[in-house]
Design an enzyme around this catalytic site. Sequence first.
Site, PDB file in Angstrom:
ATOM      1  N   ASP A 102       0.834  -1.208   0.000  1.00 16.97           N
ATOM      2  CA  ASP A 102       0.000   0.000   0.000  1.00 16.97           C
ATOM      3  C   ASP A 102       0.867   1.256   0.000  1.00 16.97           C
ATOM      4  O   ASP A 102       2.013   1.220   0.460  1.00 16.97           O
ATOM      5  CB  ASP A 102      -0.882   0.044   1.248  1.00 16.97           C
ATOM      6  CG  ASP A 102      -1.844  -1.123   1.308  1.00 16.97           C
ATOM      7  OD1 ASP A 102      -2.096  -1.739   0.268  1.00 16.97           O
ATOM      8  OD2 ASP A 102      -2.340  -1.394   2.421  1.00 16.97           O
TER       9      ASP A 102
HETATM   10  N1  URA Z   1      -1.502  -5.948   3.763  1.00 13.02           N
HETATM   11  C1  URA Z   1      -1.944  -4.666   3.777  1.00 13.02           C
HETATM   12  O1  URA Z   1      -2.985  -4.354   4.338  1.00 13.02           O
HETATM   13  N2  URA Z   1      -1.185  -3.737   3.162  1.00 13.02           N
HETATM   14  C2  URA Z   1      -0.015  -4.007   2.545  1.00 13.02           C
HETATM   15  O2  URA Z   1       0.645  -3.100   2.021  1.00 13.02           O
HETATM   16  C3  URA Z   1       0.423  -5.353   2.553  1.00 13.02           C
HETATM   17  C4  URA Z   1      -0.345  -6.302   3.161  1.00 13.02           C
END
Ligand code: URA
Length: 238
Positions: A102
Amino acid sequence: MRLDKYVAQAMQITRSQARTMIARGGITVDGTVCKKADTALKGSEQVCAGETLLGKEEFVYIMLNKPQGVVSASTDKRDVTVVDLLQDAFPRRNLFPAGRLDKTSTGFVLLTDDGAFAHDILAPRKHVPKTYFVTIDTPVTQQMVTAFEQGVTLADGQKMEPATLIPSSTDPYSATVVLRQGVYHQIKRMFGVLDAGVNALHRSAIGGLVLDESLAPGEWRKITEAERQQIIAAQAKG
Ligand code: URA
């Protein structure tokens, strides 16, 4: 292949830079300095720049420490992408991130132009574990550990594969999470159904390969062949 083309490809430099290097006597072919850029190579020669043997790499593999605010994409109209952070170091390669983090998450992103390898480390049935360090807004509980172990059912009804949650021994709000699948916003959504919000999420390893601690956020380096094997070895063990 012509010598200048071979040197340019192997060193990821332009043809004209390769020609300058050759003209200055920087390249040897089978141990002898060769100053002719148009020398035709059969393919069996040993071409060296100084002491370094040049071989055309079939694929490139990069370990990047993604900072917050950067998106896991090749191009984006608004945001800086993980590929932008490579600053055109590989002008002839179509590098892309093998798996997403993310925008707010940090840590290990693998960039490559090897589609089959990327598929292998992402395919859920290959079970390549990804390791994260997470900080949440409420203390980590034994119930959370058990729920992760049994497989959390997300708010939309999707049942997640069993995952590992290891509470930190020093901070009650932090834990290590190991996932073997990659569903969109998975960790945030798993904690969400357990009434916890994620404050920080950092990916520290892909398979058996741990993010190099000497890489500051935004920095990257190539992965060696031995390191690439470490990812695959973790895959074989499941
Ligand atoms: N899970 C999430 O919620 N975000 C990420 O970036 C990776 C795994």
